[in-house]
Design an enzyme around this catalytic site. Structure first.
Site, short mmCIF file in Angstrom:
data_model
loop_
_atom_site.label_atom_id
_atom_site.label_comp_id
_atom_site.label_asym_id
_atom_site.label_seq_id
_atom_site.Cartn_x
_atom_site.Cartn_y
_atom_site.Cartn_z
N ALA A 113 0.86 -1.19 0.00
CA ALA A 113 0.00 0.00 0.00
C ALA A 113 0.89 1.23 0.00
CB ALA A 113 -0.89 0.01 1.24
N LYS A 114 0.31 2.37 -0.19
CA LYS A 114 1.02 3.63 -0.05
C LYS A 114 -0.01 4.73 0.18
CE LYS A 114 5.37 4.88 -0.27
NZ LYS A 114 6.53 4.08 0.11
#
Ligand code: NAD
Length: 424
Positions: A113-114
């Site tokens: 994720a980011k």
């Protein structure tokens, strides 16, 4: 369908396009079916939020925040939060995919994720940043969680922001939940060994690669680009293992010393000099391009992306490149480097020591226990070594570069898990 397309040759390549170019080739080698390819390419969830924050002036300003979960196939997703003026949804999407491959290659049970918030933290007071971080946490309260999605620092954020995030999340849940973020200050459940973890992983993978190449560390020379968190720890740990560090650099310049730079002196200089090497007298002043092309055995690019390109790849003299930075080599330079017989330990493997110790932080938080630095280092060294051996064996099996092999390992792992879990 063929995923193999010639890598585009441009003056400046987008590192994420470079990553996707390698992803396509790895998918082809794996014989990935079209459906799985499409699933692995597409982010699982993308969230965009508007964050009204009261500024010190008393006026409200609305910021835009993103969180992209690329994959949660292997487990809860993991990835940092970037505070930057130019961060975009597209960039966050690409960085989230990168995290998926990085976690998979070192075999930790996380997806990728980011997050990002469009802002300039350098022009904001601590109070404004705190309110923004809390607003972001509150807006993402259903997205993040220790079993769901676990943020960490990235550009523009650090332990202080993680402490605010953990506090906001814990307040909303009515109890302290420190496993919701990693990269926290030690007193809040941060892990010993985290600060040096990425540089240490660079050292471990460099030494393992050297062993395979029958290079003796004690006779080897090395150049390290970047003297921040990754570069400075990598340089000092490699020096400790006997390598002669002939060149170091930061954004203010590069320094060359044939007899070896005294890294402790360079660290001391940086400490007294506002964190930069400018004015360092332990070597001759050269520039960053000369450093990359210098006559050394091992080159560690540990500063910024896209520094080894079609324009300088044929001038690189090192036998081994260990990518401390994310995306330092453009995709179109890959074949030049490979044809020259230079071995590259790719970013998703070489700099995965950081996310590995972040995983240990989460494990310790969930155990309610603190490991010694010695235990953290021993376990992360083991993970990095195992990952290297796995990638190395894959490279030998398919007669491909370590970079492609790292993608083959990680994409293969996510694809296999996805097929077992398969829905719809
Ligand atoms: P940092 O901000 O601590 O240090 C960056 C260093 O690079 C500084 O010394 C800076 O002066 C230098 N630099 C900046 N621009 C430069 C240029 N054009 N030429 C030469 N030097 C330049 O950052 P960091 O945490 O060490 O990260 C470095 C790289 O490693 C980044 O690509 C980052 O994404 C990657 N990385 C970091 C971690 C981590 O745990 N810190 C983990 C994985 C990957």
């Amino acid at each position: 369908m063929s995923y193999i397309e010639p890598a585009p040759i441009k003056d400046k390549e987008n590192p994420f396009e470079s990553m996707m170019a390698r992803f396509r080739v790895a998918a082809e080698i794996l014989g990935l079916d079209n459906e799985t390819y499409e699933v692995l390419k597409s982010p699982a969830k993308q969230v965009i939020v508007s964050l009204p924050v009261t500024m010190d002036s008393g006026q409200k300003k609305v910021f835009t925040g993103f969180r992209v979960i690329h994959s949660n196939v292997l487990g809860p997703s993991k990835g940092g939060i970037r505070f930057a003026e130019d961060v975009s949804l597209d960039e966050v999407k690409a960085l989230a995919a990168w995290m998926t491959w990085k976690c998979a290659v070192v075999d930790i049970p996380y997806g990728g994720a980011k997050g990002g918030v469009i802002c300039n933290p350098r022009q904001m007071s601590a109070g404004e940043i705190e309110r923004l971080m809390r607003a972001y946490t509150s807006a993402m309260i259903d997205v993040i969680g220790p079993d769901q999605d676990i943020p960490a620092p990235d550009m523009g954020t650090g332990p202080r922001e993680m402490a605010w995030m953990m506090d906001e999340y814990s307040n909303a849940m009515g109890k302290t939940i420190n496993a919701v973020v990693t990269g926290k200050p030690l007193v809040l459940g941060g892990s010993l060994g985290r600060v040096e973890a990425t540089g240490r992983g660079v050292m471990v993978t460099a030494l393992t690669a050297m062993q395979k190449m029958k290079m003796n560390p004690v006779n080897a020379t090395c150049a390290v680009q970047g003297f921040g968190n990754v570069g400075s720890f990598a340089a000092s740990l490699l020096e400790e293992r006997g390598l002669k560090i002939c060149a170091i650099s930061d954004h203010t310049g590069a320094w060359w010393n044939e007899k070896g730079i005294d890294i402790a002196k360079a660290l001391e200089h940086r400490q007294k000099n506002n964190g930069v090497l400018a004015g360092f007298t332990g070597g001759d002043l050269i520039d960053n391009e000369q450093l990359l092309q210098s006559k050394v055995d091992v080159l560690v690019p540990a500063a910024v992306e896209d520094v080894i390109t079609v324009h300088n790849a044929d001038k690189i003299q090192a036998k081994l490149i260990v990518e401390g930075a994310n995306g330092p080599t453009s995709a179109s330079a890959d074949s030049i480097i490979y044809d020259k017989g230079i071995v590259v330990v790719p970013d998703i493997l070489a700099n995965a020591g950081g996310v590995t110790v972040s995983y240990f932080e989460w494990v310790q938080n969930r155990l309610g226990y603190k490991w010694t630095a010695e235990r953290v280092n021993r376990r992360s060294d083991r993970i990095m070594n195992t990952a290297f051996e796995n990638v190395y064996a894959t490279a030998k099996k398919h007669n491909i570069s370590l970079r492609l092999a790292a993608y083959v390992v990680s994409i293969g792992k996510v694809a296999e898990t996805y097929k077992f879990r398969g829905r719809f």
